[in-house]
Enzyme design. Sequence first.
Site, PDB file in Angstrom:
ATOM      1  N   HIS A 131       0.969  -1.212  -0.105  1.00  0.00           N
ATOM      2  CA  HIS A 131      -0.003  -0.012  -0.232  1.00  0.00           C
ATOM      3  C   HIS A 131       0.961   1.380  -0.018  1.00  0.00           C
ATOM      4  CE1 HIS A 131      -3.382   2.584   1.448  1.00  0.00           C
ATOM      5  NE2 HIS A 131      -2.201   3.375   2.095  1.00  0.00           N
ATOM      6  N   GLU A 132       1.911   1.240   0.790  1.00  0.00           N
ATOM      7  CA  GLU A 132       2.928   2.455   0.738  1.00  0.00           C
ATOM      8  C   GLU A 132       3.574   2.641  -0.353  1.00  0.00           C
ATOM      9  OE1 GLU A 132       2.169   4.495   3.275  1.00  0.00           O
ATOM     10  OE2 GLU A 132       0.815   3.182   4.283  1.00  0.00           O
ATOM     11  N   HIS A 135       1.396   4.423  -2.759  1.00  0.00           N
ATOM     12  CA  HIS A 135       1.425   5.908  -2.651  1.00  0.00           C
ATOM     13  C   HIS A 135       2.795   6.487  -3.459  1.00  0.00           C
ATOM     14  CE1 HIS A 135      -1.742   6.789  -0.157  1.00  0.00           C
ATOM     15  NE2 HIS A 135      -1.310   5.785   0.900  1.00  0.00           N
ATOM     16  N   GLU A 202      -6.512   7.293  -0.737  1.00  0.00           N
ATOM     17  CA  GLU A 202      -6.275   6.081   0.161  1.00  0.00           C
ATOM     18  C   GLU A 202      -6.859   4.963  -0.724  1.00  0.00           C
ATOM     19  OE1 GLU A 202      -4.509   5.261   2.997  1.00  0.00           O
ATOM     20  OE2 GLU A 202      -3.711   7.302   2.502  1.00  0.00           O
TER      21      GLU A 202
END
Length: 284
Positions: A131-132, A135, A202
């Site tokens: 997930h990071e 980003h 998100e």
Amino acid sequence: MFNLLKTAVLMAAITALFMALGAMLGGQQGMVLALVVALAMNFFSYWYSDKLVLKMYNAQEVDATSAPHFYRMVQELSQRAGLPMPRVYLIEENAPNAFATGRNPENAAVAATTGILRLLSEREIRGVMAHELAHVKHRDILISTISATMAGAIGMLANFAMFFGGRDSEGRPANPIAGLLVAMLAPVAAGLIQMAISRAREFEADRGGAEISGDPAALASALQKIHRYAHGGIPMEAAERNPATAQMMIMNPLSGGGLRGLFSTHPSTEERVARLMAMAGGRY
């Protein structure tokens, strides 16, 4: 390109807020001074805000020797994502959370708390770090880090305005009611800017992270565990001291209440989990 445009809009909006507060505090001269300060902060935020955020959390850089398993996990996920290897940090903190920072993929860093490594399984940690990295891949990290730094500064300037008041353009005391309104509205406006930017971000990072890790159900499970911990009443002290950084985290770490609630920018965990499980069921 779109995220670069969003970053420019954010910087312009917060510069305007600085100038409004400067005018309230010192009239035309205060507005000019606020403009100079805002331009300097824009420059600092672009080049150094990632280092500032990492310092706020006392993050310690690790490598293949000091944290071999975690480091190699990030390395493998970075390769799957087609990204340069980011710098990797650990934060000595019981609260489970993680974030990414930096101005571009070539200068990115990912950080996780020691608490998240203890709480989650290996599959779930992979989902969180993917997930990071999503980003990073989507180039969210610049706007996220700049907004954290500059919105925090807006809040401090607003507090200064509330306690010390200001002068109008002719040197007379400013209207105390107007001053109080500006002092209250500035952090609200900064929070709204972040909120408008980060909720959709998100969802996209959840989707991107699920694709990078190949395991949407693991990320969904990780979010549920982090959510339960976050609502157990144990605060993340560094985030409580620096609430503007909350929107960088994979899960809102704030206890809520007061001005901290303004920085609660994440979508509901239930909706995030439902979207991820739909991906898992549909084999995306």
